[in-house]
Enzyme design. Structure first.
Site, PDB file in Angstrom:
ATOM      1  N   GLN A 133       2.186  -6.047  -3.022  1.00 16.35           N
ATOM      2  CA  GLN A 133       2.613  -6.098  -1.637  1.00 16.35           C
ATOM      3  C   GLN A 133       4.055  -5.313  -1.216  1.00 16.35           C
ATOM      4  OE1 GLN A 133       1.513  -9.504  -2.919  1.00 16.35           O
ATOM      5  NE2 GLN A 133      -0.585  -8.576  -2.595  1.00 16.35           N
ATOM      6  N   GLY A 169      -4.417  -4.543  -5.066  1.00 20.02           N
ATOM      7  CA  GLY A 169      -5.497  -3.683  -5.515  1.00 20.02           C
ATOM      8  C   GLY A 169      -5.289  -2.360  -5.605  1.00 20.02           C
ATOM      9  N   HIS A 170      -5.285  -1.931  -6.866  1.00 19.48           N
ATOM     10  CA  HIS A 170      -4.858  -0.377  -7.073  1.00 19.48           C
ATOM     11  C   HIS A 170      -6.132   0.443  -7.475  1.00 19.48           C
ATOM     12  CE1 HIS A 170      -0.611  -1.442  -7.419  1.00 19.48           C
ATOM     13  NE2 HIS A 170      -1.058  -2.024  -8.783  1.00 19.48           N
ATOM     14  N   ASP A 229       0.726  -1.143   0.026  1.00 23.04           N
ATOM     15  CA  ASP A 229       0.146   0.188   0.069  1.00 23.04           C
ATOM     16  C   ASP A 229       0.805   1.350  -0.155  1.00 23.04           C
ATOM     17  OD1 ASP A 229      -2.310  -1.727   0.338  1.00 23.04           O
ATOM     18  OD2 ASP A 229      -1.862  -1.622   2.461  1.00 23.04           O
ATOM     19  N   LYS A 247       2.083   2.172  -5.026  1.00 24.19           N
ATOM     20  CA  LYS A 247       2.778   1.554  -6.133  1.00 24.19           C
ATOM     21  C   LYS A 247       1.889   1.766  -7.288  1.00 24.19           C
ATOM     22  CE  LYS A 247       3.026  -2.361  -4.559  1.00 24.19           C
ATOM     23  NZ  LYS A 247       2.854  -1.990  -3.081  1.00 24.19           N
TER      24      LYS A 247
HETATM   25  P1  IMP Z   1      -2.544 -12.814   2.039  1.00 24.17           P
HETATM   26  O1  IMP Z   1      -1.602 -12.197   0.993  1.00 24.17           O
HETATM   27  O2  IMP Z   1      -3.914 -12.555   1.680  1.00 24.17           O
HETATM   28  O3  IMP Z   1      -2.523 -14.094   2.091  1.00 24.17           O
HETATM   29  O4  IMP Z   1      -2.421 -11.874   3.290  1.00 24.17           O
HETATM   30  C1  IMP Z   1      -1.317 -12.110   3.974  1.00 24.17           C
HETATM   31  C2  IMP Z   1      -0.815 -10.744   4.629  1.00 24.17           C
HETATM   32  O5  IMP Z   1      -0.541  -9.804   3.735  1.00 24.17           O
HETATM   33  C3  IMP Z   1      -1.792 -10.005   5.654  1.00 24.17           C
HETATM   34  O6  IMP Z   1      -1.418  -9.298   6.612  1.00 24.17           O
HETATM   35  C4  IMP Z   1      -2.387  -9.126   4.623  1.00 24.17           C
HETATM   36  O7  IMP Z   1      -3.166  -7.751   5.098  1.00 24.17           O
HETATM   37  C5  IMP Z   1      -0.956  -8.568   3.780  1.00 24.17           C
HETATM   38  N1  IMP Z   1      -1.490  -8.014   2.444  1.00 24.17           N
HETATM   39  C6  IMP Z   1      -1.617  -8.895   1.281  1.00 24.17           C
HETATM   40  N2  IMP Z   1      -2.016  -7.956   0.113  1.00 24.17           N
HETATM   41  C7  IMP Z   1      -1.713  -6.940   0.532  1.00 24.17           C
HETATM   42  C8  IMP Z   1      -1.546  -5.500  -0.094  1.00 24.17           C
HETATM   43  O8  IMP Z   1      -1.872  -5.609  -1.363  1.00 24.17           O
HETATM   44  N3  IMP Z   1      -1.241  -4.522   0.588  1.00 24.17           N
HETATM   45  C9  IMP Z   1      -1.031  -4.565   1.913  1.00 24.17           C
HETATM   46  N4  IMP Z   1      -0.990  -5.708   2.549  1.00 24.17           N
HETATM   47  C10 IMP Z   1      -1.384  -6.895   1.857  1.00 24.17           C
END
Ligand code: IMP
Length: 427
Positions: free
Chosen positions: A223, A40-41, A13, A16
């Site tokens: 991420q 997500g953007h 977040d 990007k």
């Molecule tokens: P997962 O990727 O859904 O398995 O989540 C694992 C961890 O990564 C959790 O803490 C989510 O909140 C975090 N996370 C996954 N995708 C994002 C993102 O795009 N931005 C911020 N945090 C993310």
């Protein structure tokens, strides 16, 4: 070679999407290499709002090749929906390419994600519940379904039925859940296969050819570094490699094909989901930053946790990714604060440390050591040039550069393209 890997330097977040969109205008090719619909953007382009989860944002510009690489886990239902939404907004998808080696997120992965989080109770990771972890688990366990499998219905059925035999046993005997129906999934996959077929190809071959033609290629990480499976705050991480190395394994290009690695960092820090966050703050300043920075997740809508800028985390990101440039985002959000803090080190059991410890217990005990800098009252979002920024805002950026030893190439002070100040050209 004109290739740039863009990565998140914190916990995701970092903005990007906005930086990718800014660079995508110049790029010929934009590539996603890991993650899935957990990313997500939201992009504001020409008075329209676009929400993207899987498709690279280059798709908003005619003629750009957009690649979903092999390292991405693709939820075909979500992808088909995203494609339909873009077509409704008159976006041409002719240049979209999907790797035949990418793995699929299946309905049972999403169910498993939910069951696993429930089972973790207090120790939950706070996943996005998009089935990301379970899909990567199956990939590593060599029981994943791949995009190429969609192209051969007979083989698809054979593979899926063998997988479901085991999966349904697990669901019934361990979780007391209903079995997943082979026919229902086959019916859905058949439809998705018809829609996706024209876009599926060997994207490693395609990318190599484009790079050799000297096309400008932007690899867009999802991420962030601290959510990297190896280098993040394990186990509070995602299940892929958002760091620069992931761009190679996640697309099938060699490391020598990469020219620049740009790290995107917020001017403060945020985190969604659970896990340690040394510079986290709560109270009025955090609420103010959350409100002004609209710090709510694009994918899940969750309120993000807020903290001061953490130079220990950013140095970790500089090293892991080999950053050559930085893009600093949301600097405008800090206006109006009397002073601004930067964490320059951690104190762990009386000892000063300058790196992120592997042990989460140790990280929880780390107390940030802060440097306090004067803030600014002026609104940066309407500044036309970087030179017009107040001296204190410039000093804040200079101090970040000093602490990290990496030059700042871009400073973003709002969601619009014009609100990006270029200090060094990237492409
Ligand atoms: P997962 O990727 O859904 O398995 O989540 C694992 C961890 O990564 C959790 O803490 C989510 O909140 C975090 N996370 C996954 N995708 C994002 C993102 O795009 N931005 C911020 N945090 C993310």
């Amino acid at each position: 070679m004109s290739t740039v890997v863009l990565i998140g330097a914190q916990w995701g977040d970092e903005g990007k999407g906005k930086v990718t969109d800014f660079l995508a205008e110049k790029a010929d090719v934009v590539v996603r290499y890991q993650g899935g619909t957990n990313a997500g953007h939201t992009l504001n382009v020409a008075d329209q709002v676009f929400k993207l989860h899987l498709i690279p944002s280059g798709i908003l510009y005619p003629g750009k090749t957009c690649v979903i690489g092999n390292g991405v886990v693709i939820d075909p239902a979500a992808l088909v929906k995203e494609m339909a939404g873009l077509q409704e907004q008159n976006i041409d998808l002719a240049q979209l390419r999907i790797s035949d080696r990418a793995h699929l997120v299946m309905p049972y992965h999403k169910l498993q994600d939910e069951l696993d989080e429930k089972q973790r109770g207090e120790g939950k990771i706070g996943t996005t519940l998009r089935g990301i972890g379970p899909a990567y688990m199956d990939k590593v366990n060599r029981v994943g379904m791949r995009v190429a499998d969609l192209l051969d219905e007979l083989e698809l059925r054979e593979k899926l039925s063998a997988i479901l035999e085991v999966r349904n046993m697990l669901l019934a005997k361990v979780y007391g859940e209903q079995p997943v129906s082979l026919e229902r999934i086959m019916g859905e996959l058949r439809q998705y296969a018809d829609t996706l077929r024209p876009y599926i190809t060997d994207t490693s071959v395609l990318l190599e050819a484009l790079i050799l033609k000297n096309k400008k290629v932007l690899f867009e990480g999802a991420q962030g570094t601290m959510l990297d499976l190896d280098h993040g705050t394990y186990p509070y991480v995602t299940s892929s490699s958002p760091t620069a190395g992931g761009a190679c394994s996640g697309t099938g290009i060699g490391p020598l094909r990469i020219k620049h690695v740009v790290g995107v960092a917020k001017s403060y820090t945020t985190r969604v989901g659970d896990g340690p966050f040394p510079t986290e703050i709560t109270g009025a300043t955090a609420d103010r930053i959350r409100k002004i920075g609209r710090e709510y997740g694009t994918t899940t809508g969750r309120a993000r946790r807020i903290g001061w800028l953490d130079a220990v985390v950013l140095r970790h990101a500089c090293r892991i990714n080999g950053l050559s440039l930085l893009a600093l985002t949301l600097l405008d959000v800090l206006a109006g604060l009397e002073t601004i803090k930067i964490c320059t080190g951690y104190r762990l059991r009386g000892e000063l440390i300058s790196h992120v410890p592997a042990s989460l217990k140790a990280l929880e005990f780390c107390e940030p050591v802060y440097e306090e800098l004067p803030g600014w009252q002026e609104d940066l979002s309407s500044a036309v040039r970087f030179e017009d920024f107040p001296e204190t805002a410039k000093a804040y950026i200079r101090r970040i550069v000093e602490l990290l030893g990496v030059p700042v190439a871009l400073v973003s002070v709002g969601p619009e393209r014009l609100q990006t100040k270029v200090l060094h050209e990237i492409f």
